[in-house]
Design a protein around this motif. Structure first.
Motif, mmCIF file in Angstrom:
data_model
loop_
_atom_site.group_PDB
_atom_site.id
_atom_site.type_symbol
_atom_site.label_atom_id
_atom_site.label_comp_id
_atom_site.label_asym_id
_atom_site.label_seq_id
_atom_site.Cartn_x
_atom_site.Cartn_y
_atom_site.Cartn_z
ATOM 1 N N SER A 240 0.813 -0.987 0.082
ATOM 2 C CA SER A 240 -0.070 -0.086 -0.019
ATOM 3 C C SER A 240 0.927 1.265 0.131
ATOM 4 C CB SER A 240 -0.868 -0.136 0.908
ATOM 5 O OG SER A 240 -1.726 1.070 1.487
ATOM 6 N N VAL A 241 0.297 2.213 -0.628
ATOM 7 C CA VAL A 241 1.325 3.714 -0.646
ATOM 8 C C VAL A 241 0.255 4.749 -0.027
ATOM 9 C CG1 VAL A 241 0.249 4.439 -2.919
ATOM 10 C CG2 VAL A 241 2.424 5.318 -2.071
ATOM 11 N N ASN A 242 0.740 5.698 0.511
ATOM 12 C CA ASN A 242 0.098 6.778 1.105
ATOM 13 C C ASN A 242 -0.378 7.542 -0.042
ATOM 14 O OD1 ASN A 242 2.621 8.105 0.825
ATOM 15 N ND2 ASN A 242 2.631 8.979 2.553
ATOM 16 N N SER A 243 -1.430 8.722 0.212
ATOM 17 C CA SER A 243 -1.878 9.437 -0.647
ATOM 18 C C SER A 243 -0.960 10.542 -1.473
ATOM 19 C CB SER A 243 -3.163 10.299 -0.128
ATOM 20 O OG SER A 243 -2.759 11.016 1.096
ATOM 21 N N GLU A 244 0.192 10.884 -0.639
ATOM 22 C CA GLU A 244 1.010 11.747 -1.112
ATOM 23 C C GLU A 244 2.312 10.995 -1.757
ATOM 24 O OE1 GLU A 244 -1.096 13.375 2.082
ATOM 25 O OE2 GLU A 244 0.423 11.943 2.373
ATOM 26 N N GLN B 76 -2.186 -1.624 4.728
ATOM 27 C CA GLN B 76 -3.271 -0.812 4.091
ATOM 28 C C GLN B 76 -3.165 0.479 4.705
ATOM 29 O OE1 GLN B 76 -5.367 -1.327 1.358
ATOM 30 N NE2 GLN B 76 -5.141 0.887 1.658
ATOM 31 N N PHE B 77 -2.731 1.425 3.961
ATOM 32 C CA PHE B 77 -2.792 2.903 4.422
ATOM 33 C C PHE B 77 -4.175 3.439 4.392
ATOM 34 C CE2 PHE B 77 1.825 3.400 3.472
ATOM 35 C CZ PHE B 77 2.128 4.207 4.460
ATOM 36 N N LEU B 78 -4.515 4.513 5.352
ATOM 37 C CA LEU B 78 -5.739 5.023 5.411
ATOM 38 C C LEU B 78 -5.680 6.190 4.513
ATOM 39 C CD1 LEU B 78 -6.649 4.749 9.349
ATOM 40 C CD2 LEU B 78 -7.367 3.118 7.324
ATOM 41 N N TYR B 79 -6.807 6.594 3.788
ATOM 42 C CA TYR B 79 -7.079 7.768 3.073
ATOM 43 C C TYR B 79 -8.260 8.602 3.765
ATOM 44 C CZ TYR B 79 -3.867 6.239 -0.883
ATOM 45 O OH TYR B 79 -3.005 5.797 -1.444
ATOM 46 N N PRO B 80 -7.891 9.675 4.426
ATOM 47 C CA PRO B 80 -8.892 10.208 5.164
ATOM 48 C C PRO B 80 -9.641 10.955 4.182
ATOM 49 C CG PRO B 80 -6.729 11.130 5.578
ATOM 50 C CD PRO B 80 -6.512 9.883 4.890
ATOM 51 N N HIS B 81 -11.204 11.127 4.608
ATOM 52 C CA HIS B 81 -11.994 12.011 3.669
ATOM 53 C C HIS B 81 -11.805 13.478 3.541
ATOM 54 C CE1 HIS B 81 -15.056 8.629 3.221
ATOM 55 N NE2 HIS B 81 -14.718 8.209 4.242
ATOM 56 N N VAL B 82 -10.889 13.899 4.447
ATOM 57 C CA VAL B 82 -10.707 15.414 4.324
ATOM 58 C C VAL B 82 -9.227 15.351 3.462
ATOM 59 C CG1 VAL B 82 -9.999 17.445 5.463
ATOM 60 C CG2 VAL B 82 -11.595 15.852 6.351
ATOM 61 N N GLU B 83 -9.351 15.745 2.412
ATOM 62 C CA GLU B 83 -8.128 15.670 1.411
ATOM 63 C C GLU B 83 -7.671 16.953 0.766
ATOM 64 O OE1 GLU B 83 -8.826 12.785 -1.284
ATOM 65 O OE2 GLU B 83 -8.490 10.959 -0.078
ATOM 66 N N SER B 84 -8.016 18.065 1.476
ATOM 67 C CA SER B 84 -7.952 19.342 0.985
ATOM 68 C C SER B 84 -6.343 19.803 1.155
ATOM 69 C CB SER B 84 -8.801 20.511 1.558
ATOM 70 O OG SER B 84 -8.611 20.359 2.946
ATOM 71 N N GLN B 85 -5.786 19.114 2.157
ATOM 72 C CA GLN B 85 -4.372 19.421 2.317
ATOM 73 C C GLN B 85 -3.715 18.246 2.957
ATOM 74 O OE1 GLN B 85 -4.349 22.742 5.204
ATOM 75 N NE2 GLN B 85 -4.957 21.528 6.857
ATOM 76 N N GLU C 200 0.298 13.345 9.576
ATOM 77 C CA GLU C 200 0.260 12.039 10.158
ATOM 78 C C GLU C 200 -0.467 11.026 8.900
ATOM 79 O OE1 GLU C 200 -0.672 10.943 14.335
ATOM 80 O OE2 GLU C 200 -2.514 10.125 13.269
ATOM 81 N N ASN C 201 0.372 9.979 8.596
ATOM 82 C CA ASN C 201 -0.234 8.976 8.068
ATOM 83 C C ASN C 201 -0.654 7.809 8.949
ATOM 84 O OD1 ASN C 201 0.648 9.536 4.828
ATOM 85 N ND2 ASN C 201 1.925 10.310 6.225
ATOM 86 N N ARG C 202 -1.519 7.088 8.608
ATOM 87 C CA ARG C 202 -2.132 6.124 9.421
ATOM 88 C C ARG C 202 -1.988 4.859 8.710
ATOM 89 N NH1 ARG C 202 -7.624 7.796 12.193
ATOM 90 N NH2 ARG C 202 -7.677 9.311 10.491
ATOM 91 N N LEU C 203 -1.600 3.873 9.139
ATOM 92 C CA LEU C 203 -1.424 2.422 8.225
ATOM 93 C C LEU C 203 -2.009 1.328 8.988
ATOM 94 C CD1 LEU C 203 0.132 0.814 6.024
ATOM 95 C CD2 LEU C 203 2.017 0.721 7.583
ATOM 96 N N LEU C 204 -2.755 0.498 8.572
ATOM 97 C CA LEU C 204 -3.394 -0.671 9.192
ATOM 98 C C LEU C 204 -2.422 -1.764 8.847
ATOM 99 C CD1 LEU C 204 -7.012 -0.562 8.370
ATOM 100 C CD2 LEU C 204 -5.813 0.315 10.477
ATOM 101 N N ILE D 24 -5.727 -6.746 14.428
ATOM 102 C CA ILE D 24 -5.481 -5.677 13.610
ATOM 103 C C ILE D 24 -4.713 -4.345 14.334
ATOM 104 C CG2 ILE D 24 -6.336 -3.974 11.936
ATOM 105 C CD1 ILE D 24 -8.640 -5.867 11.380
ATOM 106 N N GLU D 25 -3.769 -3.817 13.696
ATOM 107 C CA GLU D 25 -3.250 -2.481 14.566
ATOM 108 C C GLU D 25 -3.124 -1.349 13.547
ATOM 109 O OE1 GLU D 25 0.015 -4.369 17.689
ATOM 110 O OE2 GLU D 25 0.720 -4.227 15.676
ATOM 111 N N GLN D 26 -3.156 -0.242 14.241
ATOM 112 C CA GLN D 26 -3.162 1.021 13.485
ATOM 113 C C GLN D 26 -1.947 1.604 13.844
ATOM 114 O OE1 GLN D 26 -5.868 4.990 12.483
ATOM 115 N NE2 GLN D 26 -5.873 4.080 14.658
ATOM 116 N N PHE D 27 -0.871 1.947 12.981
ATOM 117 C CA PHE D 27 0.328 2.856 13.323
ATOM 118 C C PHE D 27 0.047 4.133 12.617
ATOM 119 C CE2 PHE D 27 2.015 -1.571 13.112
ATOM 120 C CZ PHE D 27 3.200 -1.443 14.060
ATOM 121 N N HIS D 28 0.447 5.043 13.818
ATOM 122 C CA HIS D 28 0.681 6.415 13.609
ATOM 123 C C HIS D 28 2.092 6.975 13.086
ATOM 124 C CE1 HIS D 28 -3.252 7.072 15.456
ATOM 125 N NE2 HIS D 28 -2.799 5.913 16.171
ATOM 126 N N ILE D 29 2.244 7.587 11.821
ATOM 127 C CA ILE D 29 3.448 7.890 11.096
ATOM 128 C C ILE D 29 3.450 9.396 10.968
ATOM 129 C CG2 ILE D 29 4.981 7.220 9.341
ATOM 130 C CD1 ILE D 29 3.211 4.810 8.892
#
Length: 854
Positions: free
Chosen positions: A96-100, A152-161, A165-169, A177-182
């Protein structure tokens, strides 16, 4: 084929040519990570790994040395981008890749011929890595364990900027299931690095689960855990503002004790043999933006003759279990059931065998779903390999590397509508066509053509009623989905016809328990649906019974000369004016059939009453919706009803090439006019039972065609039974168009004596004939004598004004003269100018001489 699969992405067309071009370019041959020498001749290593929420697709391939390349296909720009290369022969479990596109997460195992052994680190078989890829920098080990991990990276619904922090499952084969805060920071311009990479915060999201599904579009995690041998479905919503929220818990009446561990929509899993998976249970959760929640479940396949599956309609409060015959089975075809999400429908098929379209929006009646049992040409072009249904009607074929967007195939459903001999299939095809978002006027015209051609055939439902109700419903449905519980979507009340090859069991189910108290978006609609199931009255859908009572009351008052207050009637008629204006604004082209060319107050009253009642009804049940929006929706809905009626008639009008001369009475009817008359009668029957308004002018045209096409005794029978209505416009034209031949006199007299008194008084003056004078005289005498009480004679009356040697008539005329002279108000009613006792006496003599032939 009832489904149309549109290819959105194809590895062989969207990626492979570019990689081949890179290989052929001399400049790229010396670049180590450019993609040169990527493939062997068979190119088998190229495959899809994951589809992210923004539509970007991650794929992988190997060169002849076993180096693993990661690439990304940008769905918006349609360009490929190289992400990273591992210079080791590894097998990718998940990616998985983050939105940026600054971080890449992946799980890998070392490829060995002996099996799934990994020697990257002692005692571990799966290595989970987090890679900084903008630019290439650090590689951090997140997990090195003796179990498989999916990422799996999370893609938050707020994507204006971009978020800091990136979140990874991380989903572990050990059932947690764990969630990492990056946290990421920028250094040296555009260089993005992980902040405090040695210690990343993490949350435990779920544990002890046996099944999980990821909804990449809505960022939801569904998982099932077991408690006391019972299965429970939970849903966690991830969003940008909060960490994560447990939304609901729902008991499932299914057994997962021996099903093992299974993930859905967490990317391609090479570890799971697809043919082996087809023999195990299939379970999917589907939702849409109307607040529906369906769980589709099929136990493991153990029969070559039939397949059983269940659908839990949580938004309706019941489940349906289907058992379908496979027909002649092909041993080479993959077994098992595949479910595909089509928004308002779920497609169910076993490759090569049977195809079901389940209407999840309206599953109450089986006739609204399409069932094709056994082998059928409708499913021949579906891939025989299992398809994976993603969010938003996306379907992925892992084996071919194709991503499809799946739709209902309008042309095929229309053909099926024409050709199917079964009513329940016609009904299902009709609703499937009308449910297509933005269905065109051309499609409606095709359905109307089908109705016109089949109007004489016997059906278990009324074609016109079903089309008008369903099409009007679907025309406003996309704008306001909550109306699906308030407005009728079908004309049928029950449907008990069995479907050959299919058995069905319906059971009530326990509703999900919502774990939160504040809802927005989809969750607000789901909660509304659940509350509706719990507390709503069984018959809450709108119907026109209230309008029928009020309309009958107004017509009764009109006949007796009593009228409601002027403001009330003005409001009702103003509503009708708004509907007609709205209808004309939606259809700028002139009508072929002569509608809307007369006042027709009765139809305007019915139309205006429907606006008033429907608006009040929706305002009562649609809390929180703007009044103006509801008012416009009501106008659109009723305008659509009227427009469909016009379109049905105009299709027949155009087919039979009728013209404006049809409105003249001094001619005989043709076969074409009779066909249109028959269609209008069927339209009248359909709208009368539902008490729907008709376009002003409908009854006038219907009466004209009836006079043309029917013998007099049939015509009068239709009038006496209320099939043909005597409108003032039509009868006035009849009196003017027809001469006074014996046949026409008989027709005119038969019509006039059946007119309501107020209209009859006006129409009688248009016919210069002793019979008309007789009718006028009768009405005049009736008015004078209805309150007459015998009083002493007034000797002052001049009796010489009318003198005939017929004493009974003289005596009667004298009484009328006394009444007229004693109280002028008694006979000065509207329309009776120049009518007096003398006129009555003369008319009586003329009528008598005519009857005696003198």
């Amino acid at each position: 084929m009832a489904l149309r699969l549109v290819v959105d992405f194809d590895l062989r067309k969207d990626v492979l040519p570019e990689l081949r071009a890179q290989r052929a370019a001399p400049a790229a041959a010396g670049a180590r990570n450019s993609g040169a020498d990527v493939f062997e001749n068979n190119y088998d290593s190229l495959r899809i790994l994951n589809v992210e929420r923004n539509g970007n697709i991650i794929y992988t391939y190997k060169d002849d040395k076993g180096n693993v390349f990661f690439g990304l296909y940008d769905y918006q720009t349609r360009q490929n981008e190289h992400l990273y290369t591992f210079e080791t022969d590894l097998q990718v479990v998940s990616c998985s890749v983050n939105s940026e596109r600054t971080l890449l997460a992946t799980s890998l195992v070392q490829s060995t011929k002996e099996g799934r052994r990994n020697e990257l680190q002692p005692g571990s078989k799966c290595l989970t890595l987090l890679v900084e890829i903008h630019p290439l920098n650090n590689v951090k080990v997140l997990k090195a364990v003796d179990s498989y991990i999916w990422v799996q990276f999370l893609y938050p619904h707020v994507e204006s900027q971009p978020l800091s922090e990136n979140r990874l499952l991380l989903i572990s084969e050990e059932k947690y299931i764990e969630q990492f805060h990056i946290q990421v920071i920028q250094e040296d311009g555009n260089k993005v690095v992980i902040k405090n990479s040695g210690r990343l915060p993490r949350d435990r999201v779920a544990e002890d689960f046996v099944w999980a599904q990821w909804d990449m579009l809505e960022q939801r995690l569904y998982y099932i855990y077991l408690k006391k041998s019972r299965s429970y479905l939970n849903c966690i919503q991830f969003n940008g503002a909060e960490n994560f929220t447990l939304m609901f818990e729902a008991p499932l009446d299914i057994s997962l004790n021996d099903s093992g561990f299974k993930l859905v929509n967490f990317g391609f899993d090479y570890l799971q043999d697809q043919e082996e998976l087809s023999k195990h249970l299939t379970l999917c959760v589907f939702t849409n933006n109307t607040g529906s929640l369906c769980v589709c479940y099929s136990p493991k396949f153990d029969s070559s003759e039939q397949i059983t599956y269940s659908v839990f309609y949580f938004h309706k409060g019941f489940s349906k279990t289907f058992t379908a015959a496979l027909g002649s089975a092909d041993s080479h075809v993959t077994k098992g059931v595949t479910f595909l999400n089509l928004d308002c429908y779920v497609a169910v098929y076993s490759p090569g065998h049977f195809f079901h379209l389940l209407n999840i929006q309206h599953p109450d009646f089986i006739c609204h779903s399409l069932f094709l049992i056994g082998e059928n040409e409708m499913i021949d072009i579906l891939p025989h390999s299992p398809l994976q249904s993603l969010s938003g009607s996306l379907v992925l074929d892992w084996s071919s590397g194709k991503l499809y967007r799946v739709h209902l195939h309008q042309s095929c459903l229309l053909q099926f509508l024409w050709n199917s001999p079964l009513d329940y299939e016609k009904m299902a095809a009709l609703h499937g066509l009308l449910s297509c978002r933005g269905h065109s006027q051309f499609l409606e015209a095709q359905i109307i053509q089908w109705i016109s051609e089949n109007i004489c055939a016997r059906h278990s439902f009324d074609l016109i009623q079903e089309f008008i109700i369903a099409s009007s419903y679907w025309s406003i449905y996309p704008e306001m989905s909550n109306v699906d519980k308030l407005l009728p979507y079908t004309s049928v009340l029950t449907w008990n016809t069995e479907i050959p090859g299919l058995t069905l069991v319906t059971e009530d189910i326990t509703l999900p328990l919502m774990k939160v108290h504040s809802f927005k978006g989809y969750w607000e609609k789901l909660n509304y649906n659940l509350e509706f199931v719990k507390y709503a009255k069984p018959h809450i859908r709108y119907n026109n019974n209230v309008i029928r009572r009020e309309w009958n009351s107004l017509i009764s008052e009109e006949k007796t000369g009593k009228r409601r207050s002027t403001p009330y009637l003005r409001t009702i008629l103003d509503n009708a004016i708004k509907v007609i204006s709205n209808l004309k604004a939606r259809n700028s082209e002139p009508r072929l059939a002569p509608f809307f060319q007369e006042e027709d107050n009765h139809q305007r009253l019915q139309m205006g009453l429907m606006v008033s009642e429907l608006k009040d009804y929706l305002l009562q049940h649609l809390q929180g919706v703007e009044k103006k929006k509801i008012e416009q929706m009501v106008l659109d809905y009723i305008s659509k009803l009227l427009d469909l009626i016009c379109c049905i008639l105009e299709t027949s009008w155009r087919k039979h090439n009728l013209h404006s001369w049809v409105l003249h009475f001094d001619r005989h009817g043709s076969a074409a006019e009779f066909a249109v008359f028959h269609l209008m009668t069927r339209i009248l029957e359909a709208t009368e039972s539902l008490f729907l308004p008709l376009p002003p002018g409908f009854h006038t045209l219907h009466l004209v065609l009836g006079v043309h096409c029917l013998p007099l005794h049939n015509l009068l029978h239709y009038i006496d039974n209320g099939v043909l209505l005597l409108t003032e416009t039509a009868v006035t034209k009849l009196m003017k168009d027809l001469d006074n031949t014996e046949k026409n006199e008989k027709l005119k007299f038969s019509i006039i004596v059946r007119l309501p008194p107020l209209i009859g008084q006006k129409i009688s003056r248009l016919w210069d004939h002793p019979m008309s004078s007789s009718i006028i005289s009768r009405n005049h005498v009736k008015q004078l004598l209805q309150n007459y009480k015998k009083q002493p004679r007034n000797s002052m009356v001049d009796k010489s004004s009318f003198s005939v040697e017929f004493l009974p008539l003289n005596y009667f005329i004298n009484i009328l003269t006394d009444i007229e002279s004693s109280n002028q108000a008694l006979y000065a009613f509207e329309g009776h100018d120049n009518v007096d006792a003398k006129f009555v006496g003369e008319a009586a003599l003329k009528h008598t001489t005519m009857l005696l032939g003198l």
